[in-house]
Design an enzyme around this catalytic site. Structure first.
Site, PDB file in Angstrom:
ATOM      1  CG  HIS A  88      -1.789  -1.181   1.518  1.00 46.24           C
ATOM      2  ND1 HIS A  88      -1.591  -2.008   2.300  1.00 46.24           N
ATOM      3  CD2 HIS A  88      -2.796  -1.413   0.612  1.00 46.24           C
ATOM      4  CE1 HIS A  88      -2.515  -2.845   2.147  1.00 46.24           C
ATOM      5  NE2 HIS A  88      -3.233  -2.720   1.218  1.00 46.24           N
ATOM      6  CG  ASP A 147      -6.137  -7.321  -5.174  1.00 43.21           C
ATOM      7  OD1 ASP A 147      -6.199  -8.353  -4.743  1.00 43.21           O
ATOM      8  OD2 ASP A 147      -4.891  -6.490  -4.591  1.00 43.21           O
TER       9      ASP A 147
HETATM   10  P1  AMP Z   1      -6.674  -3.953  -0.363  1.00 43.26           P
HETATM   11  O1  AMP Z   1      -6.309  -3.045   1.006  1.00 43.26           O
HETATM   12  O2  AMP Z   1      -6.086  -5.378   0.097  1.00 43.26           O
HETATM   13  O3  AMP Z   1      -7.913  -3.987  -0.795  1.00 43.26           O
HETATM   14  O4  AMP Z   1      -5.459  -3.370  -1.105  1.00 43.26           O
HETATM   15  C1  AMP Z   1      -5.467  -1.882  -1.737  1.00 43.26           C
HETATM   16  C2  AMP Z   1      -4.756  -1.893  -2.828  1.00 43.26           C
HETATM   17  O5  AMP Z   1      -3.125  -2.043  -2.637  1.00 43.26           O
HETATM   18  C3  AMP Z   1      -5.121  -2.631  -3.930  1.00 43.26           C
HETATM   19  O6  AMP Z   1      -4.920  -1.770  -5.159  1.00 43.26           O
HETATM   20  C4  AMP Z   1      -3.919  -3.698  -4.058  1.00 43.26           C
HETATM   21  O7  AMP Z   1      -3.825  -4.162  -5.416  1.00 43.26           O
HETATM   22  C5  AMP Z   1      -2.707  -2.820  -3.468  1.00 43.26           C
HETATM   23  N1  AMP Z   1      -1.892  -3.900  -3.098  1.00 43.26           N
HETATM   24  C6  AMP Z   1      -2.300  -4.966  -2.013  1.00 43.26           C
HETATM   25  N2  AMP Z   1      -1.120  -5.659  -1.649  1.00 43.26           N
HETATM   26  C7  AMP Z   1      -0.220  -5.032  -2.669  1.00 43.26           C
HETATM   27  C8  AMP Z   1       1.261  -5.487  -3.007  1.00 43.26           C
HETATM   28  N3  AMP Z   1       1.788  -6.563  -2.281  1.00 43.26           N
HETATM   29  N4  AMP Z   1       1.922  -4.860  -3.861  1.00 43.26           N
HETATM   30  C9  AMP Z   1       1.221  -3.915  -4.673  1.00 43.26           C
HETATM   31  N5  AMP Z   1       0.009  -3.172  -4.360  1.00 43.26           N
HETATM   32  C10 AMP Z   1      -0.576  -4.083  -3.646  1.00 43.26           C
END
Ligand code: AMP
Length: 269
Positions: free
Chosen positions: A37, A150
């Site tokens: 993030h 994702d």
């Molecule tokens: P989430 O909080 O899991 O819904 O993720 C929020 C955003 O962070 C989404 O756009 C995810 O794809 C991105 N994200 C989560 N994990 C990663 C990672 N390891 N590398 C890059 N982006 C990430």
């Protein structure tokens, strides 16, 4: 750090910025923030004048048997991470504020949302598309940042923004990984030490394979893992690759007990 908690307040803040001629970037998240993030927020801060990160554990994108109730909620640490990474504001709406009584709209993206995650998690992408449409409508960013972690979600959001003429540039950002290759995820904390060790084999299988068959074989050999899918798709349409496909993506979803992990890589074969 400004914190806004209602759609109207998010709208007012962003309007104030835009009236001052500032470019607004948005990073939608569900909290339990980590370096993945942070990389999105830092990129947004480099490319925009003001950055708002949203933190909202969206009940509509969890299935009835999924981990909505136990999804980690770590606001004090999230706030520090946002600040350090360069966010100017956090949009922290409540469930009741997002979905008040009478709420009746579902945004459904066809095509790209149907295979893989769409098949394994019925309704998931409707929940994602609905909440992303609401977040973008409230904060009206010029650019919104999403992780390739994702990868299918990123394709769904690109389609949504194009189809609804949202006037926002969707920016896809590379996956941030642990040293052993495991993609950072808020769900990694659910893994036992043994599962955590084995989980690194997911990215190894994706990255070292030179065919779909070999990726499947390596994935199926991970001890204690239940393979949901391993698939090769056209990175834009999510249809099976054809001669006309320009970019191919190899994706997998694997379960360790109740913990479901996803990962993906671009491939040239
Ligand atoms: P989430 O909080 O899991 O819904 O993720 C929020 C955003 O962070 C989404 O756009 C995810 O794809 C991105 N994200 C989560 N994990 C990663 C990672 N390891 N590398 C890059 N982006 C990430």
């Amino acid at each position: 750090m400004t914190i806004v908690t209602t759609p109207a307040a998010a709208r007012a803040l962003s309007e104030r910025w835009r009236r001052a001629g500032l470019r607004v970037g948005m990073v939608p998240t569900m909290g339990a923030l980590h370096e993945g993030h942070a990389s999105l927020i830092r990129r947004a801060a480099r490319e925009c004048d003001r950055v708002v990160a949203s933190i909202f554990v969206n009940p509509k994108q969890f299935g009835p048997k999924e981990d909505y109730a136990r999804y980690p909620r770590t606001f004090p640490a999230d706030r520090r991470l946002c600040e350090k990474a360069g966010a100017d504001a956090i949009y922290l709406p409540s469930v009741a504020g997002m979905y008040p009584p009478g709420f009746a709209t579902t945004v459904r993206v066809g095509g790209v949302s149907e295979p893989l995650e769409g098949r394994s998690r019925p309704g998931h992408f409707d929940g994602v598309a609905t909440v992303v449409a609401k977040l973008l409508a409230a904060a009206r960013p010029d650019r919104a940042y999403f992780g390739e972690k994702d990868f299918q979600q990123l394709a769904v959001v690109r389609r949504l923004a194009a189809d609804l003429d949202l006037g926002v540039t969707i920016v896809g950002c590379p996956i941030v990984r642990e040293k052993d290759g495991l993609a950072l995820s808020s769900r990694n904390r659910y893994l036992s030490p043994e599962e955590r060790e084995r989980a690194s084999l997911i990215s190894k299988a994706l990255r070292s394979s030179s065919s779909l068959a070999s990726a499947k074989k390596m994935m199926l050999a991970i001890p204690g893992a239940k393979v949901d899918y391993v698939a090769l798709v056209d990175a834009e349409t999510f249809a099976p690759p054809t001669g006309a496909t320009r970019r191919r993506r190899l994706l997998a979803a694997v379960r360790f007990g109740k913990t479901r992990l996803i990962d993906n890589v671009g491939v040239s074969w």
